[in-house]
Design an enzyme around this catalytic site. Structure first.
Site, PDB file in Angstrom:
ATOM      1  N   TYR A  17      31.967  31.115  25.604  1.00  0.00           N
ATOM      2  CA  TYR A  17      33.118  31.200  25.866  1.00  0.00           C
ATOM      3  C   TYR A  17      33.953  30.541  24.752  1.00  0.00           C
ATOM      4  O   TYR A  17      33.462  29.438  24.292  1.00  0.00           O
ATOM      5  CB  TYR A  17      33.685  30.701  27.119  1.00  0.00           C
ATOM      6  CG  TYR A  17      33.472  31.480  28.369  1.00  0.00           C
ATOM      7  CD1 TYR A  17      32.586  32.581  28.257  1.00  0.00           C
ATOM      8  CD2 TYR A  17      34.022  31.232  29.568  1.00  0.00           C
ATOM      9  CE1 TYR A  17      32.274  33.357  29.256  1.00  0.00           C
ATOM     10  CE2 TYR A  17      33.725  32.033  30.745  1.00  0.00           C
ATOM     11  CZ  TYR A  17      32.753  32.937  30.741  1.00  0.00           C
ATOM     12  OH  TYR A  17      32.576  33.607  31.626  1.00  0.00           O
ATOM     13  N   ARG A  22      33.521  25.165  37.944  1.00  0.00           N
ATOM     14  CA  ARG A  22      32.562  26.024  37.789  1.00  0.00           C
ATOM     15  C   ARG A  22      31.072  25.066  36.861  1.00  0.00           C
ATOM     16  O   ARG A  22      31.825  24.403  35.706  1.00  0.00           O
ATOM     17  CB  ARG A  22      32.363  27.208  37.051  1.00  0.00           C
ATOM     18  CG  ARG A  22      33.264  28.317  37.737  1.00  0.00           C
ATOM     19  CD  ARG A  22      33.197  29.761  36.895  1.00  0.00           C
ATOM     20  NE  ARG A  22      34.514  30.434  37.554  1.00  0.00           N
ATOM     21  CZ  ARG A  22      34.541  31.100  38.628  1.00  0.00           C
ATOM     22  NH1 ARG A  22      33.580  31.103  39.442  1.00  0.00           N
ATOM     23  NH2 ARG A  22      35.765  31.929  38.858  1.00  0.00           N
ATOM     24  N   ARG A  55      44.199  38.170  25.910  1.00  0.00           N
ATOM     25  CA  ARG A  55      42.782  38.626  25.802  1.00  0.00           C
ATOM     26  C   ARG A  55      42.879  39.832  26.949  1.00  0.00           C
ATOM     27  O   ARG A  55      42.327  40.851  26.674  1.00  0.00           O
ATOM     28  CB  ARG A  55      41.662  37.570  26.197  1.00  0.00           C
ATOM     29  CG  ARG A  55      40.464  38.460  26.304  1.00  0.00           C
ATOM     30  CD  ARG A  55      39.366  37.539  26.842  1.00  0.00           C
ATOM     31  NE  ARG A  55      39.555  37.666  28.399  1.00  0.00           N
ATOM     32  CZ  ARG A  55      39.289  36.433  29.388  1.00  0.00           C
ATOM     33  NH1 ARG A  55      39.016  35.451  28.597  1.00  0.00           N
ATOM     34  NH2 ARG A  55      39.281  36.668  30.563  1.00  0.00           N
ATOM     35  N   ARG A  93      36.056  31.518  43.009  1.00  0.00           N
ATOM     36  CA  ARG A  93      35.449  32.595  43.297  1.00  0.00           C
ATOM     37  C   ARG A  93      34.078  33.229  42.720  1.00  0.00           C
ATOM     38  O   ARG A  93      33.827  32.809  41.681  1.00  0.00           O
ATOM     39  CB  ARG A  93      36.492  34.023  42.988  1.00  0.00           C
ATOM     40  CG  ARG A  93      35.840  35.146  43.568  1.00  0.00           C
ATOM     41  CD  ARG A  93      36.911  36.451  43.119  1.00  0.00           C
ATOM     42  NE  ARG A  93      38.395  36.176  43.740  1.00  0.00           N
ATOM     43  CZ  ARG A  93      39.451  36.468  43.047  1.00  0.00           C
ATOM     44  NH1 ARG A  93      39.459  36.634  41.799  1.00  0.00           N
ATOM     45  NH2 ARG A  93      40.392  36.356  43.745  1.00  0.00           N
ATOM     46  N   ASN A  95      32.557  43.756  35.000  1.00  0.00           N
ATOM     47  CA  ASN A  95      33.928  43.737  35.112  1.00  0.00           C
ATOM     48  C   ASN A  95      34.504  44.811  36.112  1.00  0.00           C
ATOM     49  O   ASN A  95      35.444  44.226  36.798  1.00  0.00           O
ATOM     50  CB  ASN A  95      34.584  44.119  33.638  1.00  0.00           C
ATOM     51  CG  ASN A  95      34.380  42.755  32.726  1.00  0.00           C
ATOM     52  OD1 ASN A  95      33.850  41.771  32.981  1.00  0.00           O
ATOM     53  ND2 ASN A  95      34.662  42.917  31.649  1.00  0.00           N
ATOM     54  N   HIS A 113      39.071  32.286  25.608  1.00  0.00           N
ATOM     55  CA  HIS A 113      39.203  31.915  26.848  1.00  0.00           C
ATOM     56  C   HIS A 113      40.143  30.881  26.578  1.00  0.00           C
ATOM     57  O   HIS A 113      40.781  30.169  27.887  1.00  0.00           O
ATOM     58  CB  HIS A 113      38.064  31.459  27.544  1.00  0.00           C
ATOM     59  CG  HIS A 113      38.084  30.922  28.836  1.00  0.00           C
ATOM     60  ND1 HIS A 113      37.952  29.500  29.276  1.00  0.00           N
ATOM     61  CD2 HIS A 113      37.877  31.704  30.100  1.00  0.00           C
ATOM     62  CE1 HIS A 113      38.003  29.588  30.820  1.00  0.00           C
ATOM     63  NE2 HIS A 113      38.248  30.726  30.993  1.00  0.00           N
ATOM     64  N   HIS A 151      42.011  24.005  39.326  1.00  0.00           N
ATOM     65  CA  HIS A 151      41.511  24.804  38.404  1.00  0.00           C
ATOM     66  C   HIS A 151      41.399  23.939  36.997  1.00  0.00           C
ATOM     67  O   HIS A 151      40.928  24.310  35.934  1.00  0.00           O
ATOM     68  CB  HIS A 151      42.307  26.200  37.991  1.00  0.00           C
ATOM     69  CG  HIS A 151      41.632  27.050  37.126  1.00  0.00           C
ATOM     70  ND1 HIS A 151      42.253  27.397  35.836  1.00  0.00           N
ATOM     71  CD2 HIS A 151      40.629  27.846  37.191  1.00  0.00           C
ATOM     72  CE1 HIS A 151      41.637  28.169  35.236  1.00  0.00           C
ATOM     73  NE2 HIS A 151      40.440  28.421  36.006  1.00  0.00           N
TER      74      HIS A 151
END
Length: 745
Positions: A526, A433, A622, A463, A102, A650, A493
């Site tokens: 997740y 993703r 979060r 990214r 992170n 998430h 997204h």
């Protein structure tokens, strides 16, 4: 290149003097020919200037917390799980690895962006009004404190306790003669051939140091000239494990840091020289990728060119072993053009993200979280025979909750059955993703081979997944799929899939809209929601959305969806204001959000005003949160809670109101500038009562006083709420494991 109508004003180059309207929003850009001065493309998580127009008089100027420090506070909560003796031991090692990864990304993106703006002279500030320079100073101080805690947790707690359990990270001096001989052979055959020592002297310039690579700085002396010292750099090769396995069997597991193996053999690399000292160091570089989408005709080729240059981005952090000598550190800082603020001294091993290797290699289930098997959603199972997804969806919507509900028997099965069904005419899907061996991609390839129309929007600008997504795009194109790369200036997204099926003399549309990616591996890690539906209105909305994504539709309003960049912020604020009206009229009003981040100033101000009007506001955040809860006269009715655990929280849930009139929404959007202004996001309204009850249960359990978590106070400090013998608490994720699956383990 023609620019689609959805390109927002904040995502394209504009003249340096950007104009704002009375509401503080950017006005349309000037034509590029009007000025030779063009501002750089904004970064993905750009600070948006908060103007005087936005700072309404009745709201205090200090109402926003700093977003960068808030992000570091989130990573501190991850670190707290590693420090917690109640966390299973190998899970503690895993959280140390997550913390390190992170922090790498934080420096590569956030710190790199601040430094770039500072260098360019851009006076961007966040909602808290802190200058770029002061933010960098605060980050340096806070990060240094966290790195010290991180190293101490590993050196003083996790490493000794792992050793006591037979899982050791050893020094060369702790190996016996047979082990040393075996590792000498390993070094000679696998490591030595790929090492390249690079001298630094007038004939050899300082070498390029790639981002996140481990390097040895070696100081040498020529016995023939003892008056001078020499310097060389050795890069640890990428194909060598960070921890070399010494032993891994029923008796235990032992690992040697690879830098020690290299260091003990430096005499073979510098034959005839005297090795005086060696130190490990690591550089983190700017990882931003900038593509001029207005100018580049081929997005894939342009992106590939930029990705090739990403590893040459400017350095933003230098990590060194705490024991490094001053003169070696001075040399590194000078050659890398870095100042004291850029240097982090690490009082332990560098790059503890490699503890994932130890976690994965250690076959000790007793030191890990107890495993679980995700349940098939009861609406998708019929005894031993799985039910057709399409048959079931004609009866009712299905809300799946991962990882508690299986991804493979719900979302993945939905796509696979669509690919195999001869009655399916078309499949349209977004991919942000996915996994390296994606069954979703395989199903789409099979569908195209079967003659179905397959349209896939692959977001090649996701990214750190750009290379993988370019590969998927080309694989899908070769299979005959229609591949789209998204809209100029926007990232796509949203998590949406549309299946068009011929049923008798009519065509029916089936949809999935979710909060998480179509990624079967992260669906085990997740926490996310997804809705499967045959609702005609949602089907019409998703069809219209794909027409926007693949064509030139200008549609911005939908029936059951809120879609960014035009509709999400506006739609949420309208509903917040409606709850405020109810409260002013004496009714019971409630707003509950569960998101990853809350930093959008307009949304926060709407929540502040709602709180003043008497609305109860519950926020489960979060990560970053710029809102100050519990401030007298401003946010007494706002509570902020954060849940961190074995799964990454998430999902994004939005609730407005109480009782039968309550509205529930789920989707892909966080409350950040990038999501609301520079991405295509989709929220869908959930109307089925059992699904609403599932969402309500999650929100209420998360905010329950008897649940574990962190509470944010008005000063920006997070306070952990944990179980004690006198005051037992339940963790949200454990409660859901028991409720959805039936038991843990």
């Amino acid at each position: 290149m023609t620019t689609p109508a959805w390109t927002p004003e904040t995502t394209v180059p504009v003249t340096a003097a950007r104009r704002r309207g009375a509401n503080g929003r950017f006005l349309p850009r000037a034509d590029k020919s009007d000025s030779a001065v063009v501002a750089p493309q904004p970064l993905e998580e750009e600070h948006v200037e908060v103007t005087e127009d936005q700072q309404l008089p009745e709201l205090p100027e200090d109402r926003f917390l700093n977003r960068e420090l808030s992000w570091l506070d989130f990573n501190a909560r991850v670190l707290a799980l590693a420090e917690d003796p109640g966390t299973p031991l190998l899970e503690r090692a895993k959280f140390l690895a997550i913390f390190a990864s992170n922090l790498d990304e934080f420096y590569m993106v956030r710190v790199a962006g601040l430094k770039r703006r500072l260098k360019a002279g851009l006076p961007m500030r966040g909602g808290d009004r802190a200058s770029l320079r002061s933010q960098l100073e605060m980050i340096t101080e806070r990060a240094a404190d966290l790195v010290t805690r991180h190293a101490a947790c590993f050196a003083e707690e996790v490493r000794p306790k792992l050793s006591a359990e037979g899982i050791e990270i050893v020094r060369w001096s702790e190996l016996d003669a047979p082990e040393r001989e075996r590792l000498r052979t390993y070094f000679r055959e696998h490591v030595f051939p790929v090492l390249t020592p690079l001298a630094v002297d007038p004939a050899h310039p300082f070498p390029y140091i790639s981002s996140r690579s481990l390097n040895l700085a070696v100081v040498l002396r020529d016995p023939a000239d003892s008056s001078s010292e020499l310097f060389a750099r050795i890069k640890v090769p990428n194909n060598v494990p960070r921890f070399v396995t010494v032993q891994n069997d029923s008796r235990g597991a032992r690992f040697l840091p690879v830098e020690e193996l290299i260091a003990i053999h430096l005499d073979q690399l510098f034959s005839g020289m005297q090795v005086l000292e060696w130190h490990l160091f690591r550089v983190t570089r700017n990882a931003e990728v900038e593509v001029d989408e207005d100018r580049d005709e081929d997005l894939l080729q342009a992106l590939e060119r930029e990705l090739a240059q990403r590893r040459f981005g400017p350095p933003v952090r230098l990590e060194v072993a705490a024991s490094i000598s001053d003169h070696v550190l001075d040399l590194l800082a000078r050659e890398l053009d870095m100042n004291d603020q850029d240097v982090l001294r690490v009082p332990s091993l560098l790059d503890l993200s490699a503890l994932w290797q130890v976690y994965g290699a250690s076959d000790r289930d007793d030191l890990k979280d107890r495993p679980f098997v995700p349940a098939t959603h009861p609406q998708l199972a019929d005894g031993e025979v799985p039910r057709s997804v399409f048959n079931r969806l004609r009866e009712c919507d299905i809300l799946v909750h991962h990882p508690y509900h299986s991804f493979s028997t719900s979302v993945q099965r939905f796509i696979e059955q669509a690919a195999a069904d001869p009655n399916v005419l078309a499949i349209k899907q977004t991919l942000y993703r996915t996994s390296g061996d994606s069954p979703i991609v395989d199903a789409l390839v099979d569908a195209a081979a079967a003659g179905k129309q397959v349209v896939v929007l692959v977001e090649v600008k996701a990214r750190f997944d750009e290379v993988a997504n370019i590969g998927w795009a080309r694989t899908l194109e070769r299979a005959g799929c229609h591949v789209v790369y998204g809209l100029v200036g926007l990232k796509t997204h949203c998590k949406t899939a549309l299946v068009v099926r011929q049923e008798g003399n009519q065509i029916r549309r089936y949809c999935h809209i979710g909060t998480g990616n179509y990624h079967p591996k992260t669906a085990r890690l997740y926490e996310d929601f997804g809705m499967l539906t045959a609702d005609p209105e949602i089907g019409a909305d998703v069809t219209d959305l794909f027409n926007v994504l693949t064509g030139y539709s200008r549609q911005t309003a939908f029936r059951r969806l809120l879609v960014a960049p035009h509709g999400v912020r506006k739609g949420l604020i309208e509903r917040i204001e409606e709850q405020a009206r109810i409260a002013r009229d004496g009714g019971e009003a409630l707003v509950q959000f569960k998101v990853n981040s809350l930093v959008d100033e307009e949304t926060i101000d709407a929540l502040y005003r709602a709180s003043r009007d008497g609305v109860q506001v519950d926020l489960v955040i979060r990560g970053m949160c710029s809102l100050r809860p519990g401030v007298p006269g401003l946010s007494e009715n706002i509570r902020v809670r954060s849940i961190v655990g074995r799964f990454l929280e998430h999902s994004r849930i939005f609730r407005f109101g109480t009782g039968e009139q309550a509205e529930y929404w789920i989707g892909s959007a966080d409350l950040m500038h990038r999501n609301l202004d520079r991405r295509v996001e989709a929220l869908v309204r959930v109307t089925l009562p059992p699904a609403q009850e599932d969402l309500r249960n999650v929100l209420e359990l998360a905010m329950d006083e008897g649940s574990e978590g962190w509470d944010l106070d008005a000063g920006g400090t997070w306070h952990r709420r944990t179980s004690t013998p006198a005051d037992p608490h339940v963790h949200l994720q454990e409660a859901l494991l028991r409720r959805v699956i039936g038991k843990v383990g």
